[in-house]
Design a protein around this motif. Sequence first.
Motif, PDB file in Angstrom:
ATOM      1  N   THR A 182       0.838  -1.207   0.000  1.00  0.00           N
ATOM      2  CA  THR A 182       0.000   0.000   0.000  1.00  0.00           C
ATOM      3  C   THR A 182       0.872   1.256   0.000  1.00  0.00           C
ATOM      4  OG1 THR A 182      -0.122  -0.107   2.427  1.00  0.00           O
ATOM      5  CG2 THR A 182      -1.912  -1.154   1.186  1.00  0.00           C
ATOM      6  N   ALA A 183       2.011   1.172  -0.666  1.00  0.00           N
ATOM      7  CA  ALA A 183       3.001   2.256  -0.622  1.00  0.00           C
ATOM      8  C   ALA A 183       2.431   3.607  -1.037  1.00  0.00           C
ATOM      9  CB  ALA A 183       4.203   1.899  -1.500  1.00  0.00           C
ATOM     10  N   THR A 184       1.663   3.642  -2.112  1.00  0.00           N
ATOM     11  CA  THR A 184       1.127   4.914  -2.601  1.00  0.00           C
ATOM     12  C   THR A 184       0.238   5.572  -1.556  1.00  0.00           C
ATOM     13  OG1 THR A 184       1.216   4.156  -4.900  1.00  0.00           O
ATOM     14  CG2 THR A 184      -0.220   6.024  -4.408  1.00  0.00           C
ATOM     15  N   ALA A 185      -0.649   4.785  -0.950  1.00  0.00           N
ATOM     16  CA  ALA A 185      -1.524   5.329   0.094  1.00  0.00           C
ATOM     17  C   ALA A 185      -0.720   5.698   1.335  1.00  0.00           C
ATOM     18  CB  ALA A 185      -2.607   4.313   0.446  1.00  0.00           C
ATOM     19  N   ASP A 186       0.287   4.905   1.661  1.00  0.00           N
ATOM     20  CA  ASP A 186       1.104   5.170   2.850  1.00  0.00           C
ATOM     21  C   ASP A 186       1.807   6.516   2.747  1.00  0.00           C
ATOM     22  OD1 ASP A 186       0.410   2.680   3.857  1.00  0.00           O
ATOM     23  OD2 ASP A 186       2.192   1.695   3.043  1.00  0.00           O
ATOM     24  N   ARG A 187       2.255   6.880   1.556  1.00  0.00           N
ATOM     25  CA  ARG A 187       3.007   8.123   1.379  1.00  0.00           C
ATOM     26  C   ARG A 187       2.169   9.371   1.635  1.00  0.00           C
ATOM     27  NH1 ARG A 187       5.150   5.364  -3.402  1.00  0.00           N
ATOM     28  NH2 ARG A 187       7.250   4.578  -2.915  1.00  0.00           N
ATOM     29  N   ALA A 188       0.859   9.224   1.717  1.00  0.00           N
ATOM     30  CA  ALA A 188       0.003  10.379   2.022  1.00  0.00           C
ATOM     31  C   ALA A 188       0.330  10.950   3.392  1.00  0.00           C
ATOM     32  CB  ALA A 188      -1.470   9.975   1.956  1.00  0.00           C
ATOM     33  N   VAL A 189       0.962  10.126   4.255  1.00  0.00           N
ATOM     34  CA  VAL A 189       1.332  10.609   5.591  1.00  0.00           C
ATOM     35  C   VAL A 189       2.342  11.748   5.498  1.00  0.00           C
ATOM     36  CG1 VAL A 189       3.305   9.072   6.042  1.00  0.00           C
ATOM     37  CG2 VAL A 189       1.811   9.776   7.923  1.00  0.00           C
ATOM     38  N   CYS A 190       3.112  11.793   4.416  1.00  0.00           N
ATOM     39  CA  CYS A 190       4.107  12.861   4.244  1.00  0.00           C
ATOM     40  C   CYS A 190       3.424  14.221   4.145  1.00  0.00           C
ATOM     41  CB  CYS A 190       4.945  12.607   2.995  1.00  0.00           C
ATOM     42  SG  CYS A 190       5.940  11.092   3.057  1.00  0.00           S
ATOM     43  N   ASP A 191       2.359  14.298   3.363  1.00  0.00           N
ATOM     44  CA  ASP A 191       1.627  15.560   3.238  1.00  0.00           C
ATOM     45  C   ASP A 191       0.947  15.927   4.557  1.00  0.00           C
ATOM     46  OD1 ASP A 191       2.331  15.968   0.575  1.00  0.00           O
ATOM     47  OD2 ASP A 191       0.577  14.908  -0.187  1.00  0.00           O
ATOM     48  N   GLY A 192       0.484  14.907   5.291  1.00  0.00           N
ATOM     49  CA  GLY A 192      -0.146  15.176   6.572  1.00  0.00           C
ATOM     50  C   GLY A 192       0.822  15.789   7.566  1.00  0.00           C
ATOM     51  N   PHE A 193       2.055  15.299   7.574  1.00  0.00           N
ATOM     52  CA  PHE A 193       3.060  15.843   8.484  1.00  0.00           C
ATOM     53  C   PHE A 193       3.442  17.265   8.078  1.00  0.00           C
ATOM     54  CE2 PHE A 193       7.572  15.593  10.282  1.00  0.00           C
ATOM     55  CZ  PHE A 193       7.156  15.854  11.571  1.00  0.00           C
ATOM     56  N   ALA A 194       3.514  17.511   6.766  1.00  0.00           N
ATOM     57  CA  ALA A 194       3.791  18.873   6.293  1.00  0.00           C
ATOM     58  C   ALA A 194       2.699  19.826   6.758  1.00  0.00           C
ATOM     59  CB  ALA A 194       3.903  18.880   4.771  1.00  0.00           C
ATOM     60  N   ASP A 195       1.458  19.366   6.703  1.00  0.00           N
ATOM     61  CA  ASP A 195       0.328  20.195   7.137  1.00  0.00           C
ATOM     62  C   ASP A 195       0.415  20.492   8.630  1.00  0.00           C
ATOM     63  OD1 ASP A 195      -2.372  21.392   6.770  1.00  0.00           O
ATOM     64  OD2 ASP A 195      -2.975  19.739   8.067  1.00  0.00           O
ATOM     65  N   LEU A 196       0.786  19.486   9.431  1.00  0.00           N
ATOM     66  CA  LEU A 196       0.897  19.671  10.875  1.00  0.00           C
ATOM     67  C   LEU A 196       1.911  20.756  11.229  1.00  0.00           C
ATOM     68  CD1 LEU A 196       0.371  18.662  13.844  1.00  0.00           C
ATOM     69  CD2 LEU A 196       2.310  17.119  13.484  1.00  0.00           C
ATOM     70  N   LEU A 197       3.011  20.827  10.493  1.00  0.00           N
ATOM     71  CA  LEU A 197       4.099  21.742  10.828  1.00  0.00           C
ATOM     72  C   LEU A 197       4.012  23.092  10.120  1.00  0.00           C
ATOM     73  CD1 LEU A 197       7.196  19.352  10.910  1.00  0.00           C
ATOM     74  CD2 LEU A 197       5.674  20.030  12.777  1.00  0.00           C
ATOM     75  N   SER A 198       3.010  23.303   9.308  1.00  0.00           N
ATOM     76  CA  SER A 198       2.865  24.576   8.595  1.00  0.00           C
ATOM     77  C   SER A 198       1.918  25.486   9.369  1.00  0.00           C
ATOM     78  CB  SER A 198       2.322  24.328   7.178  1.00  0.00           C
ATOM     79  OG  SER A 198       3.244  23.563   6.418  1.00  0.00           O
ATOM     80  N   PHE A 199       2.475  26.502  10.034  1.00  0.00           N
ATOM     81  CA  PHE A 199       1.644  27.402  10.840  1.00  0.00           C
ATOM     82  C   PHE A 199       2.447  28.638  11.227  1.00  0.00           C
ATOM     83  CE2 PHE A 199       3.733  24.496  13.803  1.00  0.00           C
ATOM     84  CZ  PHE A 199       4.236  25.351  14.776  1.00  0.00           C
ATOM     85  N   SER A 200       1.738  29.610  11.772  1.00  0.00           N
ATOM     86  CA  SER A 200       2.357  30.793  12.373  1.00  0.00           C
ATOM     87  C   SER A 200       2.220  30.662  13.887  1.00  0.00           C
ATOM     88  CB  SER A 200       1.651  32.072  11.901  1.00  0.00           C
ATOM     89  OG  SER A 200       1.795  32.253  10.506  1.00  0.00           O
ATOM     90  N   PRO A 201       3.313  30.811  14.633  1.00  0.00           N
ATOM     91  CA  PRO A 201       3.202  30.698  16.093  1.00  0.00           C
ATOM     92  C   PRO A 201       2.462  31.896  16.663  1.00  0.00           C
ATOM     93  CG  PRO A 201       5.396  31.460  15.469  1.00  0.00           C
ATOM     94  CD  PRO A 201       4.680  31.128  14.187  1.00  0.00           C
TER      95      PRO A 201
END
Length: 338
Positions: A182-201
């Motif tokens: 399920t490699a293709t679906a698994d790689r979606a976690v990369c975008d999720g982590f990018a979303d988690l760390l994209s913010f203004s403090p």
Amino acid sequence: MTVRTTPAPAPVVSTTEAAKVFEEYDRVNAAADASLDGSAIARVRTGVLLKESLAAYDIHRKAKATDTATRFARPRFLIPAVDPARPYPRSFAVLSKRKGNEGDRSSLLFYFTRAKAGEPWKATAETWALTESFASPSPSPSSSDAAPTASASQDDKTLQLRPKRLPALERGPSGTTPSSPTATADRAVCDGFADLLSFSPPYGSTEDARFTRGAFTSDLVRRLNGRADKALERRWSYRTTGEDLPVFRLAHGGSLVACTYVREHDVAGTGATGTVRFGKGSDTDVLLGGGREWRSVKETGSMTALIEVPAPKSAPATVLGCDCYAPQALTATGVPAP
């Protein structure tokens, strides 16, 4: 009656050849780092990892500083089988220790790739993970059981981290490390982590159902939120980059995903006259030419993360390791203060 057996799929590279590739990488990489030789490092690195090296060399030259030549030891090879539907590019990975620091509980993880038949294998990404357990459940930061450390770029202090240990990898026939189906679906976690760390403090969220709490999620966001400053406007933005790296299947049925990112850090002084100044000698200061104030600055950096995707896809993923606290600076541009 004749019984026909299906032959085991061939590995993308033999262990013997992989060992030779890593030996050459170890030798050339150390020599290139010692002399800041961009041409030499391009012989054994490509993609994201090459960009990081060239940027680091540029910073060292501008700062009139030398780099540390690191050698590696005790390699363990993670070699998937050839995918008949996609024979190239091919990739494998190597877990290794820093020579002279083999007792460290963490290991480096290198990903090597070959674009097509006949081309050389080159390292394209590097990350790390905890590979040996702690001797006690709650060591003090000063004890011999202290966790692997990562440099905090915001204050140049050393942090003590307690990441989760790398789960066991599934072992396949012929010594292969099977790829996740399920490699293709698994790689979606990369975008999720990018979303988690994209913010203004201070508006980063320390709670996210997609990820477990820990050193590289809730703790990191909390630390970055602490950089909120009324005198500054600041934002971090992450996006996935680089080629798809192999996704290995874990023994418990989950997957091991490596993600590479470009991080953009935008910072500006508030109001009509606010300014930004960076610590003297910091990578950003060196890239900007040093010693002045700026109205605004945009810095780009490179980061790699290693993430465990559990077998139940509805369960939260765990970030096992990353250089989140100190991404490699790539570029920095600024608007000078009057």
